[in-house]
Design a protein around this motif. Structure first.
Motif, PDB file in Angstrom:
ATOM      1  N   TYR A 147      41.434  59.046  57.837  1.00  0.00           N
ATOM      2  CA  TYR A 147      41.032  59.287  59.268  1.00  0.00           C
ATOM      3  C   TYR A 147      39.763  58.426  59.676  1.00  0.00           C
ATOM      4  CZ  TYR A 147      43.088  63.907  58.388  1.00  0.00           C
ATOM      5  OH  TYR A 147      44.208  64.897  57.822  1.00  0.00           O
ATOM      6  N   GLY A 148      38.942  58.243  58.731  1.00  0.00           N
ATOM      7  CA  GLY A 148      37.791  57.359  59.007  1.00  0.00           C
ATOM      8  C   GLY A 148      38.396  55.757  58.796  1.00  0.00           C
ATOM      9  N   TYR A 149      39.415  55.715  58.015  1.00  0.00           N
ATOM     10  CA  TYR A 149      39.763  54.316  58.081  1.00  0.00           C
ATOM     11  C   TYR A 149      40.572  53.678  59.338  1.00  0.00           C
ATOM     12  CZ  TYR A 149      43.162  50.402  56.320  1.00  0.00           C
ATOM     13  OH  TYR A 149      43.781  49.352  56.420  1.00  0.00           O
ATOM     14  N   SER A 150      41.453  54.845  59.756  1.00  0.00           N
ATOM     15  CA  SER A 150      41.985  54.717  61.124  1.00  0.00           C
ATOM     16  C   SER A 150      41.052  54.208  62.142  1.00  0.00           C
ATOM     17  CB  SER A 150      42.760  55.957  61.561  1.00  0.00           C
ATOM     18  OG  SER A 150      43.889  56.101  60.681  1.00  0.00           O
ATOM     19  N   ILE A 151      39.861  54.830  62.115  1.00  0.00           N
ATOM     20  CA  ILE A 151      38.802  54.606  63.205  1.00  0.00           C
ATOM     21  C   ILE A 151      38.387  53.109  63.059  1.00  0.00           C
ATOM     22  CG2 ILE A 151      36.598  55.272  64.118  1.00  0.00           C
ATOM     23  CD1 ILE A 151      37.247  58.142  63.232  1.00  0.00           C
ATOM     24  N   THR A 152      38.031  52.973  61.783  1.00  0.00           N
ATOM     25  CA  THR A 152      37.450  51.589  61.594  1.00  0.00           C
ATOM     26  C   THR A 152      38.416  50.575  61.845  1.00  0.00           C
ATOM     27  OG1 THR A 152      37.788  51.884  59.145  1.00  0.00           O
ATOM     28  CG2 THR A 152      35.717  52.549  59.860  1.00  0.00           C
ATOM     29  N   LEU A 153      39.627  50.441  61.451  1.00  0.00           N
ATOM     30  CA  LEU A 153      40.832  49.555  61.795  1.00  0.00           C
ATOM     31  C   LEU A 153      40.749  49.384  63.264  1.00  0.00           C
ATOM     32  CD1 LEU A 153      42.556  47.730  60.056  1.00  0.00           C
ATOM     33  CD2 LEU A 153      44.138  49.726  60.317  1.00  0.00           C
ATOM     34  N   LEU A 154      40.867  50.423  63.977  1.00  0.00           N
ATOM     35  CA  LEU A 154      41.086  50.128  65.289  1.00  0.00           C
ATOM     36  C   LEU A 154      40.126  49.363  65.993  1.00  0.00           C
ATOM     37  CD1 LEU A 154      42.570  53.585  66.531  1.00  0.00           C
ATOM     38  CD2 LEU A 154      43.743  51.540  66.212  1.00  0.00           C
ATOM     39  N   CYS A 155      38.615  49.734  65.394  1.00  0.00           N
ATOM     40  CA  CYS A 155      37.322  49.275  66.022  1.00  0.00           C
ATOM     41  C   CYS A 155      37.389  47.645  65.432  1.00  0.00           C
ATOM     42  CB  CYS A 155      36.214  49.815  65.543  1.00  0.00           C
ATOM     43  SG  CYS A 155      36.017  51.483  66.289  1.00  0.00           S
ATOM     44  N   THR A 156      37.748  47.292  64.292  1.00  0.00           N
ATOM     45  CA  THR A 156      37.691  46.228  63.746  1.00  0.00           C
ATOM     46  C   THR A 156      38.726  45.171  64.628  1.00  0.00           C
ATOM     47  OG1 THR A 156      37.313  46.868  61.675  1.00  0.00           O
ATOM     48  CG2 THR A 156      38.442  44.785  61.753  1.00  0.00           C
ATOM     49  N   PHE A 157      40.044  45.759  64.848  1.00  0.00           N
ATOM     50  CA  PHE A 157      40.965  45.071  65.467  1.00  0.00           C
ATOM     51  C   PHE A 157      40.555  44.661  66.843  1.00  0.00           C
ATOM     52  CE2 PHE A 157      44.277  46.146  62.444  1.00  0.00           C
ATOM     53  CZ  PHE A 157      44.361  44.808  61.685  1.00  0.00           C
ATOM     54  N   ALA A 158      40.044  45.633  67.828  1.00  0.00           N
ATOM     55  CA  ALA A 158      39.592  45.630  68.997  1.00  0.00           C
ATOM     56  C   ALA A 158      38.698  44.507  69.239  1.00  0.00           C
ATOM     57  CB  ALA A 158      38.937  46.910  69.609  1.00  0.00           C
ATOM     58  N   LEU A 159      37.571  44.459  68.270  1.00  0.00           N
ATOM     59  CA  LEU A 159      36.653  43.486  68.169  1.00  0.00           C
ATOM     60  C   LEU A 159      37.068  42.094  67.870  1.00  0.00           C
ATOM     61  CD1 LEU A 159      33.701  45.541  66.380  1.00  0.00           C
ATOM     62  CD2 LEU A 159      33.465  44.679  68.458  1.00  0.00           C
ATOM     63  N   LEU A 160      38.078  42.127  66.885  1.00  0.00           N
ATOM     64  CA  LEU A 160      38.461  40.791  66.735  1.00  0.00           C
ATOM     65  C   LEU A 160      39.320  40.273  68.037  1.00  0.00           C
ATOM     66  CD1 LEU A 160      39.811  41.272  62.963  1.00  0.00           C
ATOM     67  CD2 LEU A 160      37.974  39.781  63.794  1.00  0.00           C
ATOM     68  N   GLY A 161      39.875  41.335  68.720  1.00  0.00           N
ATOM     69  CA  GLY A 161      40.555  40.817  69.896  1.00  0.00           C
ATOM     70  C   GLY A 161      39.640  40.069  70.813  1.00  0.00           C
ATOM     71  N   PHE A 162      38.323  40.478  70.762  1.00  0.00           N
ATOM     72  CA  PHE A 162      37.460  39.697  71.661  1.00  0.00           C
ATOM     73  C   PHE A 162      37.395  38.067  71.474  1.00  0.00           C
ATOM     74  CE2 PHE A 162      34.985  43.704  72.210  1.00  0.00           C
ATOM     75  CZ  PHE A 162      35.864  44.261  73.277  1.00  0.00           C
ATOM     76  N   LEU A 163      37.474  37.992  70.233  1.00  0.00           N
ATOM     77  CA  LEU A 163      37.459  36.440  69.702  1.00  0.00           C
ATOM     78  C   LEU A 163      38.511  35.380  70.092  1.00  0.00           C
ATOM     79  CD1 LEU A 163      36.126  37.327  65.930  1.00  0.00           C
ATOM     80  CD2 LEU A 163      34.806  37.102  68.278  1.00  0.00           C
ATOM     81  N   VAL A 164      39.865  36.050  70.485  1.00  0.00           N
ATOM     82  CA  VAL A 164      40.850  35.331  70.956  1.00  0.00           C
ATOM     83  C   VAL A 164      40.969  34.852  72.228  1.00  0.00           C
ATOM     84  CG1 VAL A 164      43.291  35.439  70.384  1.00  0.00           C
ATOM     85  CG2 VAL A 164      42.321  37.359  69.714  1.00  0.00           C
TER      86      VAL A 164
END
Length: 164
Positions: A147-164
């Motif tokens: 449950y926590g992993y899903s939240i952190t993974l989504l946040c990580t990918f969303a933040l990484l999306g800002f870098l593209v």
């Protein structure tokens, strides 16, 4: 030559979120693994199992809290399976957090330059996800960490999306 950097007035909140994540990573072991170590590797436990050999080999009484054992060493061999399992889950939860810092902190800080409000929200959501992840990992069913992993993974990918 002078270079001037200009940030959105909301960037302070991004810094606060990144700092919160860093402090959380520093504090979680004190409230999880540290408490568990004090419970498992008591002075009596250490003295009973390792007092004689430790004094002979090192010239001093065995260390408190089972240091330097991190869950898979000599001291842990004397734990019950349940206690060993709990201790190793605790270490894995923190290790996973440390492993993610090299991505999440820079992604939050860099993504926050262009998208400060979104980076702040994602940073604090990541913070909350890490708490859920840690609690889930500390149950006797480590799959509860998903449950926590899903939240952190989504946040990580969303933040990484800002870098593209």
């Amino acid at each position: 030559m002078t270079t001037t950097l200009s940030f959105d007035h909301n960037y302070g909140m991004v810094l606060l979120a990144a700092t919160g994540i860093s402090i959380e990573c520093f504090m979680i072991p004190a409230f999880t693994t540290g408490i568990l170590r004090r419970k498992l590797f008591t002075k009596d436990f250490m003295e009973t199992h390792f007092g004689e050999i430790h004094r002979k080999e090192c010239g001093v009484p065995p260390p408190s809290n089972g240091y330097p054992d991190h869950g898979n060493g000599r001291y842990s061999e004397k734990l019950s399976y349940k206690d060993w399992f709990m201790l190793n889950n605790s270490y894995r939860a923190h290790s996973n957090f440390v492993e993610s810092l090299g991505v999440i902190i820079p992604a939050t800080l860099i993504g926050g330059i262009g998208f400060p409000k979104a980076a702040t929200i994602l940073g604090w959501t990541y913070f909350l996800g890490r708490i859920i992840y840690t609690i889930g990992y500390h149950t006797m069913t480590p799959t509860n960490r998903y449950y926590g992993y899903s939240i952190t993974l989504l946040c990580t990918f969303a933040l990484l999306g800002f870098l593209v």
